[in-house]
Write a protein that holds these residues in place. Structure first.
Motif, mmCIF file in Angstrom:
data_model
loop_
_atom_site.group_PDB
_atom_site.id
_atom_site.type_symbol
_atom_site.label_atom_id
_atom_site.label_comp_id
_atom_site.label_asym_id
_atom_site.label_seq_id
_atom_site.Cartn_x
_atom_site.Cartn_y
_atom_site.Cartn_z
ATOM 1 N N LEU A 103 -42.748 -58.169 -7.123
ATOM 2 C CA LEU A 103 -43.069 -56.742 -7.010
ATOM 3 C C LEU A 103 -41.659 -56.157 -7.281
ATOM 4 O O LEU A 103 -40.841 -56.575 -6.598
ATOM 5 C CB LEU A 103 -43.469 -56.502 -5.669
ATOM 6 N N HIS A 104 -41.742 -55.101 -8.190
ATOM 7 C CA HIS A 104 -40.417 -54.420 -8.587
ATOM 8 C C HIS A 104 -39.380 -55.636 -9.105
ATOM 9 O O HIS A 104 -38.102 -55.473 -8.670
ATOM 10 C CB HIS A 104 -40.126 -53.720 -7.550
ATOM 11 N N GLY A 105 -39.727 -56.574 -9.671
ATOM 12 C CA GLY A 105 -38.958 -57.688 -9.980
ATOM 13 C C GLY A 105 -38.563 -58.710 -9.156
ATOM 14 O O GLY A 105 -37.795 -59.695 -9.443
ATOM 15 N N ARG A 106 -39.067 -58.837 -7.653
ATOM 16 C CA ARG A 106 -38.610 -59.378 -6.735
ATOM 17 C C ARG A 106 -40.000 -60.410 -6.242
ATOM 18 O O ARG A 106 -40.947 -59.788 -6.085
ATOM 19 C CB ARG A 106 -38.080 -58.762 -5.620
ATOM 20 N N MET B 244 -38.828 -59.273 -21.566
ATOM 21 C CA MET B 244 -39.226 -57.939 -21.448
ATOM 22 C C MET B 244 -38.929 -57.181 -20.423
ATOM 23 O O MET B 244 -38.927 -56.084 -20.336
ATOM 24 C CB MET B 244 -41.024 -58.184 -22.026
ATOM 25 N N LYS B 245 -39.161 -57.900 -19.189
ATOM 26 C CA LYS B 245 -38.788 -57.279 -17.754
ATOM 27 C C LYS B 245 -37.395 -56.830 -17.834
ATOM 28 O O LYS B 245 -37.178 -55.709 -17.535
ATOM 29 C CB LYS B 245 -38.607 -58.479 -16.714
ATOM 30 N N ALA B 246 -36.336 -57.465 -18.437
ATOM 31 C CA ALA B 246 -35.041 -56.954 -18.443
ATOM 32 C C ALA B 246 -34.962 -55.739 -19.359
ATOM 33 O O ALA B 246 -34.087 -54.783 -18.944
ATOM 34 C CB ALA B 246 -34.082 -58.119 -19.029
ATOM 35 N N ILE B 247 -35.538 -55.707 -20.488
ATOM 36 C CA ILE B 247 -35.689 -54.568 -21.170
ATOM 37 C C ILE B 247 -35.990 -53.360 -20.486
ATOM 38 O O ILE B 247 -35.502 -52.249 -20.468
ATOM 39 C CB ILE B 247 -36.230 -54.909 -22.706
ATOM 40 N N ALA B 248 -37.224 -53.339 -19.744
ATOM 41 C CA ALA B 248 -37.967 -52.264 -19.045
ATOM 42 C C ALA B 248 -36.885 -51.934 -18.130
ATOM 43 O O ALA B 248 -36.873 -50.861 -17.728
ATOM 44 C CB ALA B 248 -39.212 -52.642 -18.494
ATOM 45 N N GLU B 249 -36.311 -53.085 -17.212
ATOM 46 C CA GLU B 249 -35.721 -52.504 -16.040
ATOM 47 C C GLU B 249 -34.385 -51.891 -16.634
ATOM 48 O O GLU B 249 -33.714 -50.792 -15.967
ATOM 49 C CB GLU B 249 -35.224 -53.670 -15.471
ATOM 50 N N ALA C 24 -34.325 -49.714 -18.954
ATOM 51 C CA ALA C 24 -34.591 -48.482 -19.227
ATOM 52 C C ALA C 24 -34.875 -47.798 -18.088
ATOM 53 O O ALA C 24 -35.429 -46.556 -18.305
ATOM 54 C CB ALA C 24 -35.754 -48.832 -20.123
ATOM 55 N N GLY C 25 -34.903 -48.225 -17.084
ATOM 56 C CA GLY C 25 -35.005 -47.597 -15.733
ATOM 57 C C GLY C 25 -36.450 -47.481 -15.165
ATOM 58 O O GLY C 25 -36.968 -46.890 -14.238
ATOM 59 N N LEU C 26 -37.115 -48.496 -15.638
ATOM 60 C CA LEU C 26 -38.669 -48.525 -15.421
ATOM 61 C C LEU C 26 -38.834 -49.602 -14.153
ATOM 62 O O LEU C 26 -37.807 -50.697 -14.232
ATOM 63 C CB LEU C 26 -39.553 -49.355 -16.467
ATOM 64 N N THR C 27 -39.580 -49.523 -13.086
ATOM 65 C CA THR C 27 -39.973 -50.462 -11.998
ATOM 66 C C THR C 27 -40.973 -51.315 -12.822
ATOM 67 O O THR C 27 -41.929 -51.045 -13.517
ATOM 68 C CB THR C 27 -40.646 -49.914 -10.933
ATOM 69 N N VAL C 28 -40.903 -52.625 -12.432
ATOM 70 C CA VAL C 28 -41.511 -53.755 -13.189
ATOM 71 C C VAL C 28 -42.055 -54.521 -12.278
ATOM 72 O O VAL C 28 -41.503 -54.966 -11.179
ATOM 73 C CB VAL C 28 -40.721 -54.233 -14.265
ATOM 74 N N HIS C 29 -43.481 -54.873 -12.316
ATOM 75 C CA HIS C 29 -44.078 -55.932 -11.492
ATOM 76 C C HIS C 29 -44.311 -57.027 -12.895
ATOM 77 O O HIS C 29 -44.579 -56.965 -13.976
ATOM 78 C CB HIS C 29 -45.469 -55.697 -11.090
ATOM 79 N N VAL C 30 -44.430 -58.411 -12.163
ATOM 80 C CA VAL C 30 -44.493 -59.355 -13.041
ATOM 81 C C VAL C 30 -45.658 -60.555 -12.612
ATOM 82 O O VAL C 30 -45.251 -60.977 -11.388
ATOM 83 C CB VAL C 30 -43.156 -60.225 -13.461
ATOM 84 N N TYR C 31 -46.336 -61.022 -13.307
ATOM 85 C CA TYR C 31 -47.243 -62.042 -12.950
ATOM 86 C C TYR C 31 -47.068 -63.277 -13.985
ATOM 87 O O TYR C 31 -47.739 -63.171 -15.051
ATOM 88 C CB TYR C 31 -48.573 -61.674 -13.103
ATOM 89 N N MET D 210 -48.327 -51.411 -4.388
ATOM 90 C CA MET D 210 -46.828 -50.745 -4.712
ATOM 91 C C MET D 210 -46.935 -50.335 -6.164
ATOM 92 O O MET D 210 -46.728 -51.136 -7.080
ATOM 93 C CB MET D 210 -45.885 -52.131 -4.470
ATOM 94 N N PRO D 211 -46.875 -49.110 -6.147
ATOM 95 C CA PRO D 211 -46.926 -48.534 -7.749
ATOM 96 C C PRO D 211 -45.568 -49.077 -8.340
ATOM 97 O O PRO D 211 -44.560 -49.004 -7.796
ATOM 98 C CB PRO D 211 -47.152 -46.918 -7.565
ATOM 99 N N ALA D 212 -45.734 -49.293 -9.631
ATOM 100 C CA ALA D 212 -44.911 -49.656 -10.763
ATOM 101 C C ALA D 212 -44.905 -48.940 -11.943
ATOM 102 O O ALA D 212 -46.115 -48.465 -12.300
ATOM 103 C CB ALA D 212 -44.341 -51.040 -10.918
ATOM 104 N N ASP D 213 -43.897 -48.765 -12.865
ATOM 105 C CA ASP D 213 -44.141 -48.187 -14.018
ATOM 106 C C ASP D 213 -44.772 -49.146 -15.018
ATOM 107 O O ASP D 213 -45.696 -48.805 -15.999
ATOM 108 C CB ASP D 213 -42.904 -47.979 -14.763
ATOM 109 N N LEU D 214 -44.641 -50.551 -15.043
ATOM 110 C CA LEU D 214 -45.156 -51.421 -16.149
ATOM 111 C C LEU D 214 -45.595 -52.861 -15.237
ATOM 112 O O LEU D 214 -44.846 -53.230 -14.377
ATOM 113 C CB LEU D 214 -43.926 -51.999 -16.999
ATOM 114 N N LEU D 215 -46.556 -53.569 -15.528
ATOM 115 C CA LEU D 215 -47.042 -54.539 -15.247
ATOM 116 C C LEU D 215 -46.802 -55.754 -16.318
ATOM 117 O O LEU D 215 -47.577 -55.443 -17.374
ATOM 118 C CB LEU D 215 -48.390 -54.877 -14.501
ATOM 119 N N LEU D 216 -46.028 -56.650 -16.203
ATOM 120 C CA LEU D 216 -46.142 -57.969 -17.158
ATOM 121 C C LEU D 216 -47.081 -58.955 -16.687
ATOM 122 O O LEU D 216 -46.608 -59.553 -15.708
ATOM 123 C CB LEU D 216 -44.695 -58.367 -17.481
ATOM 124 N N LEU D 217 -47.957 -59.061 -17.363
ATOM 125 C CA LEU D 217 -49.119 -60.063 -16.736
ATOM 126 C C LEU D 217 -49.272 -61.074 -17.719
ATOM 127 O O LEU D 217 -49.775 -60.903 -18.960
ATOM 128 C CB LEU D 217 -50.364 -59.099 -16.741
#
Length: 153
Positions: free
Chosen positions: A29-32, A1-6, A8-15, A72-79
């Protein structure tokens, strides 16, 4: 899901839970993975705000992640929820964009119950009114419980 969102140009946080190699992966944060100094700062701030009250490892980690994400704002959070759903500390998000339940199997029986139906009931606790619920392939026993709970919600 992270790879798909990224892609598409989205910034992504992941938990994610659990981490695979290093604890810092749990707050991306932003995938890092979060930097050591930032992790220490949010954990210390959360510990101070908690004031010595009882708290589990997963609860304090989740609060620290939410604090870091809020700064740190992001377009999407994968929680990713921890072991359950219904009583999971990640389940405080009232209106997620969507909820997802991956294939259910027997796990964490001491907390969730010893049958697929009981485990599915706990995991269905992430369903929210008006929020799309995406359900992966399930054993019939689990799917029946998920469908019933989705209809109720």
């Amino acid at each position: 899901m992270k790879a798909i969102a990224e892609a598409a140009g989205l910034t992504v946080h992941v938990y994610p839970s659990p981490h695979l190699v290093r604890f810092h992966e749990r707050i991306a944060l932003h995938g890092r993975p979060i930097e050591e100094t930032d992790l220490l700062a949010v954990l210390e701030e959360c510990e101070a705000a908690n004031g010595g009250a009882p708290v589990t490892f997963f609860e304090i980690t989740t609060v620290a992640a939410f604090l870091a994400f809020s700064r740190m704002p992001a377009d999407l959070l994968l929680l990713e929820t921890g072991l359950g759903g219904r009583f999971d500390s990640t389940n405080v998000v009232e209106a997620p964009a969507a909820t997802v339940i991956t294939p259910i199997s027997i796990d964490h029986v001491q907390f969730l119950g010893g049958t697929l139906a009981k485990i599915a009931f706990e995991k269905a606790g992430i369903f929210k009114p008006g929020v799309p619920g995406i359900v992966g392939p399930q054993p019939a026993e689990a799917l029946e419980v998920l469908e019933k709970r989705a209809a109720e919600v």
